[in-house]
Enzyme design. Structure first.
Site, mmCIF file in Angstrom:
data_model
loop_
_atom_site.group_PDB
_atom_site.id
_atom_site.type_symbol
_atom_site.label_atom_id
_atom_site.label_comp_id
_atom_site.label_asym_id
_atom_site.label_seq_id
_atom_site.Cartn_x
_atom_site.Cartn_y
_atom_site.Cartn_z
ATOM 1 N N ASP A 84 9.245 2.469 1.889
ATOM 2 C CA ASP A 84 8.379 3.241 2.514
ATOM 3 C C ASP A 84 7.995 3.000 4.572
ATOM 4 O O ASP A 84 7.572 2.391 3.873
ATOM 5 C CB ASP A 84 6.703 2.870 1.888
ATOM 6 C CG ASP A 84 5.368 3.885 2.583
ATOM 7 O OD1 ASP A 84 5.610 4.449 3.325
ATOM 8 O OD2 ASP A 84 4.537 3.771 1.007
ATOM 9 N N LYS A 143 2.489 9.859 8.445
ATOM 10 C CA LYS A 143 1.883 10.210 9.261
ATOM 11 C C LYS A 143 2.134 10.100 10.770
ATOM 12 O O LYS A 143 1.986 11.234 11.161
ATOM 13 C CB LYS A 143 1.490 8.326 9.424
ATOM 14 C CG LYS A 143 0.669 7.904 8.455
ATOM 15 C CD LYS A 143 -0.126 6.328 9.295
ATOM 16 C CE LYS A 143 -0.919 6.048 7.916
ATOM 17 N NZ LYS A 143 -0.732 5.069 6.540
ATOM 18 N N PHE A 188 1.136 -1.076 -0.012
ATOM 19 C CA PHE A 188 -0.093 -0.389 0.137
ATOM 20 C C PHE A 188 0.398 1.425 0.045
ATOM 21 O O PHE A 188 1.570 1.717 0.777
ATOM 22 C CB PHE A 188 -0.724 -0.040 1.051
ATOM 23 C CG PHE A 188 -2.031 1.359 0.834
ATOM 24 C CD1 PHE A 188 -3.228 0.831 0.508
ATOM 25 C CD2 PHE A 188 -1.461 2.349 1.736
ATOM 26 C CE1 PHE A 188 -3.842 1.727 0.057
ATOM 27 C CE2 PHE A 188 -2.354 3.449 1.336
ATOM 28 C CZ PHE A 188 -3.647 3.358 0.935
HETATM 29 C C1 LIG Z 1 -1.265 5.374 5.561
HETATM 30 C C2 LIG Z 1 0.196 4.817 4.654
HETATM 31 C C3 LIG Z 1 0.271 5.838 2.623
HETATM 32 C C4 LIG Z 1 -0.617 6.673 1.839
HETATM 33 O O1 LIG Z 1 -1.046 7.808 2.869
HETATM 34 P P1 LIG Z 1 -1.899 9.276 3.483
HETATM 35 O O2 LIG Z 1 -0.863 9.986 3.963
HETATM 36 O O3 LIG Z 1 -2.581 8.457 2.998
HETATM 37 O O4 LIG Z 1 -1.670 9.510 1.861
HETATM 38 C C5 LIG Z 1 1.542 5.385 2.081
HETATM 39 N N1 LIG Z 1 2.394 4.225 2.372
HETATM 40 C C6 LIG Z 1 2.515 3.697 3.711
HETATM 41 C C7 LIG Z 1 2.960 2.273 3.645
HETATM 42 C C8 LIG Z 1 1.190 3.723 4.148
HETATM 43 O O5 LIG Z 1 0.900 3.253 5.649
#
Ligand SMILES: *Cc1c(COP(=O)(O)O)cnc(C)c1O
Length: 390
Positions: free
Chosen positions: A217, A246, A132
């Site tokens: 990420d 986050k 994701f």
């Molecule tokens: C939440 C998340 C995203 C997306 O972040 P947003 O601030 O909602 O755009 C991308 N990568 C990972 C691993 C995430 O947990």
């Protein structure tokens, strides 16, 4: 307004993109939140791994209020003291030393992908199945789950998917056109999947040998979540680029792309920008939040209390065979059930615990890192009770 009035208003005027729980939260303190009816909950969601320092942390609140009284926003047409100080702070606590600031996780991954393409002069990005990376068209393309992409094509060209935790598949997928491999050090939305020992190290080796950039990420794993400031430190693997968001600013919206000097100096004026990126207010929140994580030893607390939590959940597993697996690292824990766990989330909420279900059958626990052992005990005993009825 009471809960019903808020729900009615939302239904009428807000686009229906979220499957919301039927509560509206009004205030929080540490790892506890209260809804508009005054009912309290132990928070095992933390705004989806965002509120790592806990709710209403006085240092973060004070920094935001103080900055808001002077300047909220100026644009990046001018120098921003807080932003430069934050970049230095991130260089001290991460394996990198150059930063670009934006406003969300998706935007951080977009920036990371642009940086990798510009630096290498190549277009192809390899990502993992079940990953994701966000909801913009390109990060949705990077997200290796067809269910999120359906109906939104055409997707961005240049992406290839390989199974997670399979280094040979990555090696086979790399071509002369490959710019980078993008990977979550621990898959979050995909169900809290922790890679086996050595996987990330081997991935780094393959990327290095084939002259391909490795992008972590760390949007969800960053800022103490896995027991060190970053998962790259937990797994002792240094990527070329890291995307963050986050928990970076204690709940204030912010994202960042980090890289080493060489890669980080690729961007030239005009190459990339964000109007709100690294605003005085966001940076004040981030500086206060990161200082708090350091001062309160939150990565260590995450390690200790995460082990304590996981241990207790393992004990539950031996009691309830509907639990398939308990896994996780630090305070990023998944409990895989042998059934869809939406109803379990409802029952826990009714009993004063908010948790979240991901990947259909995985109960995800990503509480504020300030959660206490007593609060963890309460969470586990409530889970024990509601599982007893299944
Ligand atoms: C939440 C998340 C995203 C997306 O972040 P947003 O601030 O909602 O755009 C991308 N990568 C990972 C691993 C995430 O947990």
């Amino acid at each position: 307004m009471n809960t019903q009035e808020i729900m009615d208003l939302d239904k009428e005027y807000v686009m229906h993109t979220y499957g919301r729980q039927p509560i509206a939260l009004q205030k929080g303190k540490g790892a506890v939140v209260w809804d508009v009816e005054g009912k309290s909950y132990i928070d095992c969601v933390a705004g989806i791994a965002v509120n790592n320092v806990g709710h209403a942390h006085p240092k973060v609140v004070e920094a935001i209020c103080k900055q808001a009284k002077n300047l909220i926003h100026t644009s990046n047409l001018y120098y921003i003291e807080n932003q430069a100080v934050l970049a230095r702070k991130l260089a001290e606590v991460s394996p990198h030393n150059k930063a670009f600031f934006c406003n969300s996780g998706a935007e951080a991954n977009e920036g990371a992908i642009k940086l990798a393409r510009k630096y290498t002069g190549k277009g192809e990005i390899i990502t993992m199945k079940n990953s994701f990376h966000g909801r913009t068209i390109t990060t949705l393309t990077a997200t290796g789950q067809v269910k999120y992409q359906k109906g939104f094509g055409p997707m961005t060209p240049g992406f290839k998917y390989v199974p997670y935790c399979n280094v040979n598949a990555v090696a086979d997928a790399i071509t002369d056109e490959t710019a980078a491999v993008l990977v979550e050090p621990v898959q979050g939305e995909g169900g809290v999947i922790v890679p086996p020992e050595g996987y990330l190290k081997e991935l780094k080796k393959v990327c290095h040998e084939k002259d391909v950039l490795l992008i972590f990420d760390e949007v969800q794993t960053g800022f103490g979540r896995t027991g060190q400031m970053f998962a790259s430190q937990t797994f002792d693997v240094t990527p070329d680029i890291t995307s963050l968001a986050k928990a970076i600013a204690g709940g204030f919206p912010m994202g960042a792309v980090l890289a080493g000097k060489e890669v980080g100096e690729t961007f030239q004026p005009g190459d990339h920008a964000a109007t709100f990126g690294g605003s005085p207010l966001a940076c004040a929140a981030a500086n206060a939040s990161i200082n708090t994580i350091i001062e309160e030893n939150l990565p260590e607390k995450s390690r200790e209390n995460g082990a304590y939590f996981k241990n207790k959940l393992e004990t539950l597993k031996s009691k309830h065979d509907i639990i398939k697996e308990v896994r996780g690292v630090g305070l990023m824990i998944g409990v895989e059930m042998n059934f869809e766990c939406g109803s379990l989330v409802d029952e826990m909420r009714e009993n004063g615990i908010i948790a979240n279900c991901t990947a259909g059958n995985v109960l995800r626990f990503v509480p504020p890192l300030v959660i206490s052992k007593e609060q963890i005990d309460t969470v586990v005993s409530v889970l024990d009770e509601v599982l007893g009825d299944h």
